[in-house]
Scaffold this motif. Structure first.
Motif, mmCIF file in Angstrom:
data_model
loop_
_atom_site.group_PDB
_atom_site.id
_atom_site.type_symbol
_atom_site.label_atom_id
_atom_site.label_comp_id
_atom_site.label_asym_id
_atom_site.label_seq_id
_atom_site.Cartn_x
_atom_site.Cartn_y
_atom_site.Cartn_z
ATOM 1 N N SER A 1 0.824 -1.204 0.000
ATOM 2 C CA SER A 1 0.000 0.000 0.000
ATOM 3 C C SER A 1 0.861 1.259 0.000
ATOM 4 N N LEU A 2 1.941 1.235 0.779
ATOM 5 C CA LEU A 2 2.815 2.406 0.888
ATOM 6 C C LEU A 2 3.616 2.657 -0.395
ATOM 7 N N ILE A 3 3.956 1.611 -1.101
ATOM 8 C CA ILE A 3 4.768 1.790 -2.315
ATOM 9 C C ILE A 3 3.937 1.520 -3.571
ATOM 10 N N TYR A 4 2.625 1.648 -3.440
ATOM 11 C CA TYR A 4 1.714 1.355 -4.545
ATOM 12 C C TYR A 4 2.105 2.115 -5.813
ATOM 13 N N ASP A 5 2.411 3.394 -5.668
ATOM 14 C CA ASP A 5 2.764 4.197 -6.844
ATOM 15 C C ASP A 5 4.004 3.645 -7.544
ATOM 16 N N ASP A 6 4.979 3.169 -6.772
ATOM 17 C CA ASP A 6 6.194 2.594 -7.354
ATOM 18 C C ASP A 6 5.870 1.304 -8.097
ATOM 19 N N ILE A 7 4.958 0.502 -7.524
ATOM 20 C CA ILE A 7 4.557 -0.752 -8.167
ATOM 21 C C ILE A 7 3.871 -0.467 -9.499
ATOM 22 N N VAL A 8 3.041 0.567 -9.520
ATOM 23 C CA VAL A 8 2.335 0.927 -10.753
ATOM 24 C C VAL A 8 3.322 1.360 -11.829
ATOM 25 N N VAL A 9 4.298 2.184 -11.452
ATOM 26 C CA VAL A 9 5.314 2.642 -12.414
ATOM 27 C C VAL A 9 6.076 1.443 -12.975
ATOM 28 N N TYR A 10 6.459 0.521 -12.101
ATOM 29 C CA TYR A 10 7.181 -0.680 -12.531
ATOM 30 C C TYR A 10 6.306 -1.530 -13.456
ATOM 31 N N THR A 11 5.044 -1.692 -13.083
ATOM 32 C CA THR A 11 4.125 -2.511 -13.886
ATOM 33 C C THR A 11 3.959 -1.920 -15.284
ATOM 34 N N LYS A 12 3.795 -0.610 -15.356
ATOM 35 C CA LYS A 12 3.607 0.020 -16.666
ATOM 36 C C LYS A 12 4.858 -0.118 -17.525
ATOM 37 N N LYS A 13 6.033 -0.076 -16.902
ATOM 38 C CA LYS A 13 7.267 -0.277 -17.670
ATOM 39 C C LYS A 13 7.298 -1.676 -18.264
ATOM 40 N N ILE A 14 6.914 -2.690 -17.459
ATOM 41 C CA ILE A 14 6.902 -4.066 -17.944
ATOM 42 C C ILE A 14 5.870 -4.226 -19.053
ATOM 43 N N CYS A 15 4.730 -3.591 -18.899
ATOM 44 C CA CYS A 15 3.698 -3.674 -19.929
ATOM 45 C C CYS A 15 4.174 -3.078 -21.256
ATOM 46 N N VAL A 16 4.887 -1.956 -21.182
ATOM 47 C CA VAL A 16 5.434 -1.351 -22.397
ATOM 48 C C VAL A 16 6.497 -2.243 -23.013
ATOM 49 N N THR A 17 7.367 -2.783 -22.173
ATOM 50 C CA THR A 17 8.456 -3.640 -22.651
ATOM 51 C C THR A 17 7.920 -4.870 -23.367
#
Length: 461
Positions: A150-166
């Protein structure tokens, strides 16, 4: 059967190659985000996550320190701030369904009351909240993982979007899947799908109330020293609840001792975890691999015995010719037998579903469990599995499977021997027993042998 992201999106080994955890879509995997791994990770999206967590906890600590009592505005603000809704999209924890645990109102208030007492006894380090599971009832690493996520949710989202683009995970490539704000919606849980690097994960202890407190305490030298001095041998005899109470009252509320505990905690490094050490996750992966690679072709007209032979032939082919033997290398005998039983069941279950057969793993009708029973009405075949490393292999052939067959009312018996390279000579003992019993018309079980010994690379020949 469970569904992996890599299968749903036809990604092959792309996630693994990028160091991304290949999560199950329809249930949670028994791992948790380890906050100590966040401190040292080199994954750029999480480079500031550890400091972000500590700042958040530090702000809560400041509120509690400034509060005059457990009823004033500052204390109530601290409770409101200690709010960590479950991040369902990461699919981690104990839950076998769509929803996990998270923090409820009562639990949050209790944690804040205890944290208030600890902080006002003279300790203000934010790491107090990392160690909540040591002194708080109903808090284990699964809930702490939810809190961290929950605390690092924004970081997880950024990482997820990078993987999705890759990996081109988008609406254009997967028109049958729903997307929202650049994130894939998990079709099984109806929530966003979030990716995590394997680098951050650790195995979730197999105990829902985290009875593993003894191990944690023994690994922290400061805690172990205090326990030995004040409690000694009595520690082994008291309940988990009593242990947590002791930790709260005599260690966490003693600022001198707590300082030592936290210093020890900070200095302790947690190495990256090999996710394949989690036998349940490994087995699930193997079952999916077998189903893709096995040469089993459903033939609905076959009886239970011939169907079982076909299933075992497909499994044997995978082990011996498609490097299936490699999954048993370096695995304890107990886990190796578990892997064989459950992966074979996964293959057999698929076959039986396609052929109108019933399969009962570890069926028990009174004389102990048989590893498998495959049947169609009164047509029954029992299968007993033994590794050569099992000292009861001869007993299993001469006694166990015979009793199982009587118990199940089955005439068809198959004794599967998996030669994992440990005490392979036991195969000869079983075969000699078979020859002797057959000569006496005792109708011994049919023996099938799978060679699961490690094979030398072709380049070595």
């Amino acid at each position: 059967m469970s569904v992996f992201v890599s299968e749903e999106l036809r990604l092959g080994s792309k996630l693994e190659n990028l160091g991304v955890f290949d999560t199950l879509l329809d249930m949670d995997s028994n791992y948790f985000i380890n906050i100590k791994r966040l401190k040292v990770t080199e994954v750029p999206e999480f480079s500031r996550s550890y400091d972000k967590i500590n700042k958040y906890f530090g702000d809560i600590g400041t509120l509690l320190k400034s509060s005059n009592n457990k009823e004033d505005k500052l204390f109530r603000t601290a409770i409101k701030k200690f709010n960590f809704p479950e991040v369902r999209g990461i699919n981690l924890g104990f839950s076998k369904g769509k929803y996990g645990a998270g923090f409820g109102k009562t639990l949050k208030e209790q944690i804040m009351k205890d944290a208030y007492d600890i902080i006002n006894s003279g300790s203000e380090q934010p790491e107090i909240f990392h160690l909540t599971s040591l002194f708080e009832e109903n808090v284990g690493p699964d809930r702490l993982s939810d809190m961290i996520a929950s605390l690092i949710y924004d970081d997880i989202v950024v990482y997820t979007k990078k993987i999705c683009v890759t990996l081109d995970i988008n609406k254009e490539k997967y028109p049958h899947i729903e997307f929202e704000n650049g994130l894939m919606i998990n079709p099984y849980k109806k929530c966003e799908l979030l990716f995590l690097p394997v680098d951050l994960l650790h195995e979730l202890p197999i105990a829902k109330d985290w009875d593993d407190i003894d191990r944690v305490c023994s690994e922290n030298e400061a805690i172990k020293s205090e326990i030995n001095e004040l409690v000694g041998e009595k520690w082994k005899k008291i309940t988990v609840s009593q242990k947590k109470y002791y930790m709260k009252e005599f260690i966490f509320k003693n600022p001198t001792i707590l300082q030592k505990v936290i210093s020890n905690y900070k200095a302790t490094a947690v190495n990256q975890y090999d996710i394949n050490k989690n036998v349940d996750y490994l087995i699930e992966k193997i079952i999916h691999i077998i189903l893709k690679e096995s040469n089993v072709v459903p033939e609905s007209h076959k009886d239970s015995y011939d169907s079982t032979l076909e299933i075992l032939d497909g499994y044997k082919h995978w082990v011996e010719n498609q490097k299936g033997y490699s999954v048993l290398e370096g695995v304890s005998s107990k886990n190796a037998e578990k892997i064989v039983q459950r992966t074979l069941h996964g293959l057999a279950n698929y076959y039986c579903d396609s052929n109108g057969l019933d399969i009962s793993p570890e069926s028990n009708t009174g004389r102990g469990p048989v590893d498998f029973k495959i049947s169609r009405g009164t047509d029954k075949t029992v299968i007993e599995i033994k590794l050569t490393s099992n000292g009861q292999i001869l007993h299993g052939f001469e006694v166990q499977i015979e009793e199982y067959a009587v118990s199940e009312g089955a005439e068809n018996k198959i004794f599967l021997i998996v030669d994992n390279g440990v005490h392979s000579e036991r195969i000869q003992q079983v075969e000699a027993s078979y020859q002797r019993r057959e000569s006496l018309n005792e109708n011994p079980a049919q023996i099938i042998i799978i060679d699961a010994k490690p094979k030398a690379s072709a380049s070595n020949f």
